[in-house]
Write an enzyme that holds these catalytic residues in place. Structure first.
Site, PDB file in Angstrom:
ATOM      1  N   TYR A 295       4.273   6.216  -3.093  1.00 29.66           N
ATOM      2  CA  TYR A 295       4.841   5.056  -2.395  1.00 29.66           C
ATOM      3  C   TYR A 295       4.115   3.783  -2.846  1.00 29.66           C
ATOM      4  O   TYR A 295       4.738   2.743  -3.059  1.00 29.66           O
ATOM      5  CB  TYR A 295       4.671   5.267  -0.892  1.00 29.66           C
ATOM      6  CG  TYR A 295       5.484   4.358  -0.023  1.00 29.66           C
ATOM      7  CD1 TYR A 295       6.868   4.317  -0.128  1.00 29.66           C
ATOM      8  CD2 TYR A 295       4.879   3.555   0.929  1.00 29.66           C
ATOM      9  CE1 TYR A 295       7.612   3.507   0.693  1.00 29.66           C
ATOM     10  CE2 TYR A 295       5.615   2.732   1.756  1.00 29.66           C
ATOM     11  CZ  TYR A 295       6.983   2.708   1.638  1.00 29.66           C
ATOM     12  OH  TYR A 295       7.717   1.899   2.457  1.00 29.66           O
TER      13      TYR A 295
ATOM     14  N   CYS B 102       9.379  -4.761   6.233  1.00 28.65           N
ATOM     15  CA  CYS B 102       8.921  -3.571   5.518  1.00 28.65           C
ATOM     16  C   CYS B 102       8.102  -3.911   4.284  1.00 28.65           C
ATOM     17  O   CYS B 102       6.979  -3.470   4.128  1.00 28.65           O
ATOM     18  CB  CYS B 102      10.103  -2.705   5.119  1.00 28.65           C
ATOM     19  SG  CYS B 102      10.944  -2.049   6.539  1.00 28.65           S
ATOM     20  N   HIS B 103       8.694  -4.693   3.394  1.00 30.70           N
ATOM     21  CA  HIS B 103       7.982  -4.980   2.154  1.00 30.70           C
ATOM     22  C   HIS B 103       7.882  -6.468   1.890  1.00 30.70           C
ATOM     23  O   HIS B 103       7.650  -6.902   0.770  1.00 30.70           O
ATOM     24  CB  HIS B 103       8.632  -4.257   0.985  1.00 30.70           C
ATOM     25  CG  HIS B 103       8.679  -2.779   1.196  1.00 30.70           C
ATOM     26  ND1 HIS B 103       9.804  -2.138   1.650  1.00 30.70           N
ATOM     27  CD2 HIS B 103       7.745  -1.830   1.066  1.00 30.70           C
ATOM     28  CE1 HIS B 103       9.557  -0.851   1.773  1.00 30.70           C
ATOM     29  NE2 HIS B 103       8.320  -0.630   1.438  1.00 30.70           N
ATOM     30  N   GLY B 104       8.133  -7.290   2.917  1.00 32.59           N
ATOM     31  CA  GLY B 104       7.848  -8.715   2.826  1.00 32.59           C
ATOM     32  C   GLY B 104       8.863  -9.562   2.076  1.00 32.59           C
ATOM     33  O   GLY B 104       8.522 -10.645   1.619  1.00 32.59           O
TER      34      GLY B 104
END
Lengths: 687, 138
Positions: A295, B102-104
């Site tokens: 991940y 979540c991932h910006g």
């Protein structure tokens, strides 16, 4: 599996079968007389440990499937009811969930052992590639299994992972639709994942058979990396390897049991005790620890397609390992440079795992990129280069020579090393959870903490009173039935008391013969009625924030412990983050809002609530609930009692779990000890 | 293994009444299991979205092309981050638009990607105005 066997059963009936199906000969030649190198160390027992874990997962999984409902509306509840109502359901679930982690832990040790001792080299390339295929199948199985409980992390993990495939040009979107069976992750997705999760383990078992077959054709590698030449180099599999593997499995079970009975939620995510909600994304979506390194690789590559390719190639590259590393010397024992780079590689993997759990911002992104480069550089630059420039130390002529040179180094501390290494490895990968602007809750002394913890009966009964008189006006308790109040390990009411308690409630039932719904007094089999008919009604009545159901609240809330506390927690069995948080929130209301914090209209300031603005007004005040047993009627006491009660509602079988854990540990320690001395006796003449 | 008939039927168009949504507010409706954000944008948000040079965007698209002419204040987008499918939060981030936790990834007040790992703008679902205060999605 290695050639025709000379095995001849003495019993005529067995001879009759053997002539028609030489199955006993197969077992005899593969697992009894099969020659195994004399110098194998304990890292080689992980093959047996993995077989044991696969069997365990299939066995527990088949029984769990008998009680599980693969439907989006029912899956979460069916898992909870399975844990609460099925005989030893809690044990089955813990064994299966922790078992997945243990399976991956063992497979990583097994793979790193192969990497260190060069077990992928000629003539074991196919054996190695079969192993990589098993690992890929395991990853798919583990992922789909994690989706089945249908909690928040299940749902969002499924969303993120299935969306990976949308990065594929042209066909990506259709593949994703095929995986979903709809327009988004939903009930059809859950159904097909359940089906595949049941199927894949049997495929794994099939490939394991091929893996073992290939192993028995090529023979086992060994720590010195020289092939056995004479009979003096090997010992028969039984009893030597059998008993040694048995001891290894027993030691491994100690670690496994530590998780099952004492730390079942240590490796899980609190968010997965919240039912899946397609309208709310958890602040941090984190996969299970065993996927974290990959991940991290995915996230550190800024382009979506490249990220997905990077992640998959991190695994596929293992298939090419036999040709990337062309060094003639197999074992890193005799390769001074390769040995050092191996340990750097292990550190890179662990650090990548740590980064995979961190939010994707600032320094973590840069570190992720550097480490991703290091990961691939190990395979594509370091190993090919080393095979050209490194001068290995001389390899012994034979295995027996290597054993004589060794001079009997004791390996008795292996269990301790394993447990410590396991803790460190798993611990490092455990994520530091979301803690946005919340103050860390203070620790409490809970009666239920520790290996011998049990619920304080008085606190449970008082907590039930607080729930009934205060909390229940807004919060449901839908997984608890009135009969549970009389269960062993609970508030210890008699069945008659539980029935009397139930009859105070009005339960909606029907339809009757006229087709109308009607109300009747509660019975012990009824569940606590919820204060609102549905989530929308609850939301509308409470200023837009639905009061959560409290059955699981102490397990569904947590806070980050940070490094190195989570490592200490593994040994101290601290797992009361949830109760500490709940008790803190109940006492964290302050009239005066500190400077610099703005609280929106209709919200209240709470010191411990993430973001500080909570919709719930201060629920408890001194003297609000009357206690009959003389306990102080203070907010602190109320909070403590109701939290204890809610811990029981979340984990009703905790006392049984810890009690059985103690018995299992006594048994396993004695068993492992006996195995060790038996092993010593068997091997006495072989070392 | 493609979607079955009932799943497809459940994905039929829906109508949404916009009259209760005040300026500066947004609502989230579900269509085909996906959250659709309908934002009633302020003048400031529209101006910001139109002031940015289109060529400088990672996924160049004008604001005009993302709304219906004559209904410039209404932005209708599928609220699924184009990175890995999380739901961005409205009115957050540096661009007065959406922020994916979540991932910006950060989207502007036109739902266009401005910063972060997402490769594309938030998609605009097929929709049309049935009347001035009502849209049909699908």
């Amino acid at each position: 599996m290695s050639g025709p066997s000379e095995f001849k059963p003495s019993n005529p009936a067995l001879q009759w079968i053997e002539r028609r199906l030489p199955i006993m000969g197969l077992v005899h030649s593969s697992f009894v007389v099969y020659p195994t190198p004399r110098n194998l160390n304990y890292w080689w027992t992980f093959g047996a440990i993995l077989s044991f874990m696969l069997g365990m997962q299939i066995l527990t999984g088949v029984i769990l499937a008998m009680h599980y409902t693969p439907h989006a509306d029912l899956a979460f509840k069916s898992v909870e009811l399975l844990v609460r109502d099925v005989n030893y359901g809690w044990l089955l679930r813990n064994m299966h969930a922790c078992g997945a982690s243990m399976f991956f832990f063992a497979v990583y040790v097994h793979m790193l052992r192969g990497l260190y001792y060069g077990s992928y080299k000629e003539p074991r390339e196919v054996l190695w590639i079969l192993g990589v295929i098993i690992y890929l199948l395991m990853m798919a199985t583990g992922f789909m299994g994690y989706v089945l409980p249908w909690g928040q992390m299940s749902f969002w993990g499924a969303t993120v992972i299935t969306n990976l495939f949308s990065a594929i040009p042209y066909v990506g979107e259709s593949i994703v639709t095929l995986l979903w069976g709809g327009f988004s992750v939903g009930n059809p997705t859950l159904n097909r994942f359940f089906s595949l999760h049941y199927l894949l383990p049997f495929l794994i078992a099939g490939v394991v058979v091929l893996h073992v077959w290939a192993l028995h054709v090529a023979g086992q590698n060994n720590p010195d990396g020289v092939e056995p030449k004479t009979e003096k180099d090997t010992v028969p599999f039984t009893p030597h390897a059998t008993i040694k593997d048995g001891f290894g499995v027993a030691c491994f079970m100690l670690l496994y049991a530590w998780f099952i009975f004492y730390m079942p939620n240590y490796l899980g995510d609190a968010d997965n005790y919240i039912p899946a909600n397609p309208g709310v994304t958890p602040p941090h979506i984190v996969p299970e620890w065993y996927y974290l390194p990959f991940y991290a690789i995915l996230r550190s590559i800024p382009n979506k397609l490249a990220g997905v390719i990077g992640m998959f190639s991190a695994i596929i590259i293992l298939c090419f390992l036999p040709w990337l590393d062309a060094a003639k010397t197999k074992s890193s024992k005799y390769r001074p440079l390769a040995k050092q780079f191996f340990w750097i590689f292990v550190a890179v993997c662990i650090l990548l795992g740590y980064l995979g759990a961190q939010p994707p911002e600032g320094i973590y992104v840069i570190a992720g990129r550097v480490l991703t480069f290091c990961y691939f550089a190990y395979f594509l630059i370091v190993l090919p280069l080393l095979s050209r420039i490194e001068t290995p130390r001389p390899v012994p002529n034979s295995i027996s020579e290597a054993i004589l040179a060794k001079g009997g180094k004791a390996a008795a501390s292996i269990a301790v090393v394993l447990v410590a290494a396991g803790a460190l490895f798993l611990g490092t990968l455990q994520d530091a959870r979301a803690e946005e602007g919340g103050t860390k809750p203070p620790g409490n002394k809970w009666s239920f903490a520790g290996p011998f913890g049990h619920y304080d009966r008085g606190a449970l009964q008082r907590g039930l009173k607080v729930y009934k008189e205060v909390c229940s006006s807004c919060h449901g308790l839908s997984y608890i039935a009135f009969r549970n109040l009389a269960d062993a390990g609970g508030p210890s009411y008699s069945v008659a008391q539980a029935a009397a308690f139930a009859s105070d409630y009005k339960i909606k039932d029907g339809p009757n013969d006229a087709g109308d719904m009607f109300e009747r007094p509660g019975r012990v089999a009824d569940y606590f009625p919820s204060p609102f008919p549905n989530e929308q009604a609850a939301r509308a009545a409470n200023g837009g924030a639905a009061p959560p159901d409290l059955s699981l609240i102490t397990k569904a809330r947590s806070y980050g412990r940070g490094f190195p506390m989570f490592l200490v927690d593994f040994f101290s069995q601290y797992q009361e983050q949830g109760p500490d948080y709940v008790a803190a929130v109940l006492q964290g209301f302050e009239e005066k809002v500190p400077e610099g914090v703005t609280i929106p209209e209709g919200s209240y300031y709470n010191k411990y609530f993430p973001g500080h603005a909570i919709k719930m007004p201060k629920p408890l005040s001194d003297g609000q609930v009357t206690y009959d047993d003389g306990s102080p009627a203070t907010v602190a006491q109320y909070a403590k009692d109701v939290t204890t009660f809610l811990m029981w509602t979340a984990e009703p079988h905790m006392e049984a779990r810890k009690r059985m854990g103690f018995q299992v540990f006594i048994f396993l320690i004695i068993f492992a000890g006996l195995m060790y001395f038996t092993k010593k006796k068997v091997w006495a003449s072989s070392h | 293994m493609n979607p079955d008939a009932s799943t497809i039927a459940a994905g039929a168009p829906i109508e949404v009444d916009l009259s209760p949504v005040a300026e500066g507010q947004d609502i989230k409706v579900f269509w085909r299991g996906k959250p659709i954000y309908i934002s009633h944008r302020t003048k400031k948000q529209i101006d910001e979205a139109r002031a940015v040079p289109v060529a400088s965007l990672p996924d160049p698209q004008t604001d005009e092309a993302r709304v219906k002419a004559g209904h410039d204040q209404w932005l209708v987008v599928i609220g699924i981050c184009t990175h890995l499918g999380c739901i961005p939060i409205a009115h957050e981030g540096n661009y007065d638009g959406f922020f994916c936790p979540c991932h910006g990834s950060q989207y502007d007040s036109s739902g266009r990607i401005r910063q972060g790992p997402a490769p594309a703008n938030l998609p605009v679902p097929p929709y049309q105005f049935v009347s001035d205060t009502k849209i049909q999605i699908g």
